[in-house]
Scaffold this motif. Sequence first.
Motif, PDB file in Angstrom:
ATOM      1  N   PRO A 207       0.828  -1.211   0.000  1.00 17.94           N
ATOM      2  CA  PRO A 207       0.000   0.000   0.000  1.00 17.94           C
ATOM      3  C   PRO A 207       0.863   1.263   0.000  1.00 17.94           C
ATOM      4  CG  PRO A 207      -0.768  -1.579   1.640  1.00 17.94           C
ATOM      5  CD  PRO A 207       0.549  -2.084   1.153  1.00 17.94           C
ATOM      6  N   LEU A 208       0.423   2.256  -0.760  1.00 17.83           N
ATOM      7  CA  LEU A 208       1.119   3.542  -0.822  1.00 17.83           C
ATOM      8  C   LEU A 208       0.377   4.568   0.025  1.00 17.83           C
ATOM      9  CD1 LEU A 208       1.957   3.918  -4.644  1.00 17.83           C
ATOM     10  CD2 LEU A 208       3.234   2.695  -2.872  1.00 17.83           C
ATOM     11  N   LEU A 209       1.144   5.439   0.667  1.00 14.61           N
ATOM     12  CA  LEU A 209       0.533   6.565   1.365  1.00 14.61           C
ATOM     13  C   LEU A 209       0.073   7.630   0.386  1.00 14.61           C
ATOM     14  CD1 LEU A 209       2.893   7.016   4.456  1.00 14.61           C
ATOM     15  CD2 LEU A 209       0.687   5.839   4.334  1.00 14.61           C
ATOM     16  N   LEU A 210       0.613   7.598  -0.806  1.00 17.36           N
ATOM     17  CA  LEU A 210       0.266   8.570  -1.838  1.00 17.36           C
ATOM     18  C   LEU A 210      -1.176   8.366  -2.295  1.00 17.36           C
ATOM     19  CD1 LEU A 210       1.676  10.800  -3.605  1.00 17.36           C
ATOM     20  CD2 LEU A 210       2.012   9.006  -5.318  1.00 17.36           C
ATOM     21  N   SER A 211      -1.936   9.447  -2.330  1.00 15.85           N
ATOM     22  CA  SER A 211      -3.318   9.365  -2.779  1.00 15.85           C
ATOM     23  C   SER A 211      -3.388   9.015  -4.259  1.00 15.85           C
ATOM     24  CB  SER A 211      -4.020  10.704  -2.532  1.00 15.85           C
ATOM     25  OG  SER A 211      -5.273  10.751  -3.193  1.00 15.85           O
ATOM     26  N   ASP A 212      -4.433   8.250  -4.628  1.00 17.75           N
ATOM     27  CA  ASP A 212      -4.635   7.911  -6.039  1.00 17.75           C
ATOM     28  C   ASP A 212      -4.739   9.142  -6.917  1.00 17.75           C
ATOM     29  OD1 ASP A 212      -4.682   5.320  -5.178  1.00 17.75           O
ATOM     30  OD2 ASP A 212      -6.682   4.849  -5.930  1.00 17.75           O
ATOM     31  N   SER A 213      -5.193  10.244  -6.347  1.00 16.78           N
ATOM     32  CA  SER A 213      -5.375  11.456  -7.144  1.00 16.78           C
ATOM     33  C   SER A 213      -4.047  12.030  -7.616  1.00 16.78           C
ATOM     34  CB  SER A 213      -6.146  12.514  -6.343  1.00 16.78           C
ATOM     35  OG  SER A 213      -5.432  12.890  -5.175  1.00 16.78           O
ATOM     36  N   PHE A 214      -2.941  11.558  -7.053  1.00 17.57           N
ATOM     37  CA  PHE A 214      -1.616  12.014  -7.466  1.00 17.57           C
ATOM     38  C   PHE A 214      -0.910  10.964  -8.328  1.00 17.57           C
ATOM     39  CE2 PHE A 214      -2.597  14.725  -3.936  1.00 17.57           C
ATOM     40  CZ  PHE A 214      -2.047  15.939  -4.278  1.00 17.57           C
ATOM     41  N   ILE A 215      -1.694  10.055  -8.895  1.00 18.24           N
ATOM     42  CA  ILE A 215      -1.152   9.002  -9.754  1.00 18.24           C
ATOM     43  C   ILE A 215      -1.838   9.069 -11.110  1.00 18.24           C
ATOM     44  CG2 ILE A 215      -0.862   6.511 -10.074  1.00 18.24           C
ATOM     45  CD1 ILE A 215      -0.944   6.212  -7.036  1.00 18.24           C
TER      46      ILE A 215
END
Length: 354
Positions: A207-215
């Motif tokens: 799991p990534l801490l990065l939000s999907d909105s930044f992918i």
Amino acid sequence: MKTAFSAPGDYIYFKSQVPLHKIPIGTKQWRYYDFGPKVVPPLICLPGTAGTADVYYKQIMSLSMKGYRVISVDIPRVWNHHEWIQAFEKFLDAIDVHHIHLYGTSLGGFLAQLFAQHRPRRVRSLILSNSFLDTRSFSASMPWAPVVSWTPSFLLKRYVLTGIRDGPHEPFIADSVDFVVSQVETLSKDDLASRLTLTVDAASVGPLLLSDSFITIMDTNDYCAIPQQLKHDLRERYPEARRAFLKTGGDFPFLSRPDEVNLHLQLHMRRVGVEARTDLVPGISKGGSGGSPSEGNDGREDPDDPPKDDGEPSEGPSTDSQLLPTPESSESRSLGDQPLSNASVCHVVNEDMT
């Protein structure tokens, strides 16, 4: 792929203008290009198994002239994913870069995700192209992986090249294949062995801490060496990520469809809040005009420029046509001669692109 390769004219010009950096960091030798305004948070490009820093030369030239900083690196000789994470972090420290945006294709996209997972404070966004989440399928198809470091160079090159679909191709895709094949020929036995080891070394993205909105997920719809199921699994992992589909492009859309890829990269960088600094680009003033009256664009928009917001200062005329006047760059007409909505670009999004 057996015919003699002649370097494209725009690549020759790129090599004459953009310096190649080589620096030792610990036991690793890093080879990279760094071009564009240094005050802008960089977009760092990570190639696949068959790629080098050079394969992103079209992105470096185009995006740097629009005010973005682009860094393209060779994957160094590392032999497991933990070593990759540590080596890449040391590289970023050495070049004094702290917060980054990563664009990775194939293996490069997998390594970008691993770095984002284990160093979340450094990664601001991800662009993943024809990539995957784990290495199990590659390991299963390469039973001789334990002896890869003892395998002769010519066999390693043959194995890597068999993963590239061999013709017939349309001209731009054929050119992209020829260019990448020429880059594979520059790789040493240890370079190839380490990359193949990274491809089969047991690992998966957590799991990534990065939000999907930044992918952003940018895939080609025709064919590539990464199985469709693996690309589907990646899209399911990030259901809210922006999706950019290229109708065609093969394994190397950054070379075969540079206008479309550059457009998606610009849209991504704008969306995640990176401000281009066209005022710091040589030959482009703050008002957006070129360095001389003769450099005007006669009212034509650059095909790589994303849509402008009302009230936003317009960017200057692209210098790409001045910098890269070779026939190999002629694909720009595919987007320049038609409305953006008719180009072979599809955004699967529901909200405003800006």
